[in-house]
Design a protein around this motif. Structure first.
Motif, short mmCIF file in Angstrom:
data_model
loop_
_atom_site.label_atom_id
_atom_site.label_comp_id
_atom_site.label_asym_id
_atom_site.label_seq_id
_atom_site.Cartn_x
_atom_site.Cartn_y
_atom_site.Cartn_z
N GLN A 64 0.84 -1.20 0.00
CA GLN A 64 0.00 0.00 0.00
C GLN A 64 0.87 1.25 0.00
N PHE A 65 0.51 2.16 -0.89
CA PHE A 65 1.14 3.49 -0.98
C PHE A 65 0.13 4.54 -0.57
N GLU A 66 0.61 5.57 0.12
CA GLU A 66 -0.22 6.74 0.39
C GLU A 66 0.61 8.00 0.21
N GLY A 67 0.01 9.01 -0.37
CA GLY A 67 0.66 10.30 -0.49
C GLY A 67 -0.38 11.36 -0.82
N TYR A 68 -0.03 12.61 -0.52
CA TYR A 68 -0.89 13.75 -0.82
C TYR A 68 -0.17 14.63 -1.84
N PHE A 69 -0.86 15.01 -2.92
CA PHE A 69 -0.24 15.91 -3.87
C PHE A 69 -1.03 17.22 -3.95
N LYS A 70 -0.31 18.28 -4.25
CA LYS A 70 -0.93 19.59 -4.47
C LYS A 70 -0.24 20.23 -5.68
N ILE A 71 -1.01 20.55 -6.69
CA ILE A 71 -0.49 21.20 -7.88
C ILE A 71 -0.49 22.71 -7.63
N SER A 72 0.67 23.33 -7.70
CA SER A 72 0.75 24.78 -7.46
C SER A 72 0.62 25.58 -8.74
N SER A 73 0.97 24.97 -9.87
CA SER A 73 0.77 25.64 -11.16
C SER A 73 0.74 24.58 -12.25
N MET A 74 -0.09 24.81 -13.26
CA MET A 74 -0.17 23.86 -14.37
C MET A 74 -0.60 24.59 -15.64
N GLY A 75 0.34 24.76 -16.55
CA GLY A 75 0.02 25.36 -17.84
C GLY A 75 -0.23 24.32 -18.90
N GLY A 76 0.13 23.06 -18.59
CA GLY A 76 -0.05 21.97 -19.54
C GLY A 76 -1.21 21.08 -19.17
N SER A 77 -1.17 19.83 -19.62
CA SER A 77 -2.26 18.89 -19.37
C SER A 77 -1.77 17.48 -19.62
N ARG A 78 -2.51 16.52 -19.05
CA ARG A 78 -2.24 15.09 -19.23
C ARG A 78 -0.84 14.72 -18.73
N ILE A 79 -0.64 15.01 -17.45
CA ILE A 79 0.62 14.72 -16.78
C ILE A 79 0.40 13.60 -15.77
N SER A 80 1.21 12.55 -15.83
CA SER A 80 1.12 11.46 -14.87
C SER A 80 1.74 11.87 -13.54
N LEU A 81 1.03 11.58 -12.44
CA LEU A 81 1.48 11.96 -11.10
C LEU A 81 1.90 10.77 -10.25
N LYS A 82 1.24 9.64 -10.40
CA LYS A 82 1.55 8.42 -9.62
C LYS A 82 1.49 7.22 -10.55
N GLN A 83 2.49 6.34 -10.43
CA GLN A 83 2.56 5.19 -11.31
C GLN A 83 2.86 3.93 -10.51
N THR A 84 2.25 2.82 -10.93
CA THR A 84 2.66 1.49 -10.49
C THR A 84 3.16 0.77 -11.73
N PHE A 85 4.44 0.44 -11.75
CA PHE A 85 5.05 -0.21 -12.90
C PHE A 85 5.14 -1.71 -12.67
N ARG A 86 4.96 -2.49 -13.71
CA ARG A 86 5.17 -3.93 -13.66
C ARG A 86 6.51 -4.24 -14.30
N ASP A 87 7.34 -5.00 -13.60
CA ASP A 87 8.70 -5.30 -14.06
C ASP A 87 8.88 -6.81 -14.02
N THR A 88 8.62 -7.45 -15.13
CA THR A 88 8.66 -8.90 -15.18
C THR A 88 9.56 -9.38 -16.30
N ALA A 89 10.47 -10.27 -15.98
CA ALA A 89 11.42 -10.84 -16.95
C ALA A 89 12.19 -9.74 -17.68
N GLY A 90 12.53 -8.69 -16.93
CA GLY A 90 13.33 -7.61 -17.50
C GLY A 90 12.55 -6.65 -18.38
N SER A 91 11.23 -6.85 -18.48
CA SER A 91 10.41 -5.97 -19.32
C SER A 91 9.57 -5.07 -18.42
N GLN A 92 9.85 -3.77 -18.46
CA GLN A 92 9.12 -2.82 -17.62
C GLN A 92 7.97 -2.21 -18.41
N GLY A 93 6.85 -2.03 -17.74
CA GLY A 93 5.70 -1.43 -18.41
C GLY A 93 4.86 -0.62 -17.45
#
Length: 204
Positions: free
Chosen positions: A83-112
């Motif tokens: 389990q992960f927990e965190g709080y984020f606060k965006i102070s400025s955003m001129g863009g869009s479609r930005i990833s903030l939190k990721q869970t990556f799968r890393d199996t047999a050397g292949s990350q996704g």
């Protein structure tokens, strides 16, 4: 004298109890029961116009191509529940479609990118893999947002926004790791500055 000491002891215990109630780490899990706090190691990743200062992550450019990334990448785990927990606060955003939190799968050397929580201009939070809306407006500039992910490896990966379950997907067996910060998705662009706080991890 003895009565005075007992009163002082009672006051100290009451105060300590009050501090425990106020501290996020004491009752933070969205799925309580049997969790052990952990402190996984991490590396800081800064690519393109991405920069990291403590728990503040910035993409300073509006470039819509190439890799633009400012993140913490935590240690890989295999099996069990995490389990992960965190709080984020965006102070400025001129863009869009930005990833903030990721869970990556890393199996047999292949990350996704197994699960990516991203934000659009206007505050919509969504899952990049599949595009499901997780919140229509929670991620607005200046708002504090609590994120919990629970990865029960081999069963399911669950995402909570501000304490509410908003996404459940299957979790295949394998190795995984957590990342958070600011990462330009394939259809996104900066700039953005986001600060994380209250980051905690548990496993069982």
């Amino acid at each position: 004298m003895l009565l005075s000491n007992l009163r002082n002891t009672a006051f100290t215990l009451a105060a300590a109890g009050g501090l425990c109630i106020a501290a996020p780490s004491a009752y933070a899990q969205v799925e309580p029961g049997g969790w052990t706090a952990t402190s996984p190691t991490y590396t800081v990743q800064q690519v393109g116009c991405g920069s990291v200062s403590g728990l503040t992550f910035t993409l300073s450019c509006s470039t819509a191509s190439g890799e633009q990334r400012a993140e913490r990448r935590y240690a890989t785990y295999t099996g069990g529940s995490h389990q992960f927990e965190g709080y984020f606060k965006i102070s400025s955003m001129g863009g869009s479609r930005i990833s903030l939190k990721q869970t990556f799968r890393d199996t047999a050397g292949s990350q996704g990118p197994y699960f990516l929580l991203a934000v659009e201009q206007g505050g919509r939070l969504y899952s990049v893999e599949g595009g499901a809306t997780l919140s229509s407006s929670a991620g607005t500039v200046g708002a504090s947002v609590r994120v919990n992910t629970v990865n029960q490896v081999g069963t399911s990966h669950r995402t909570y926004i501000n304490g509410s379950l908003v996404d459940t997907v299957a979790s295949p067996s394998g190795s995984y790791y957590d990342k958070f910060g600011a990462y330009r998705t394939s259809s996104g662009n900066g700039p953005i500055t986001v600060t994380w706080s209250g980051v905690q991890f548990w496993s069982k």
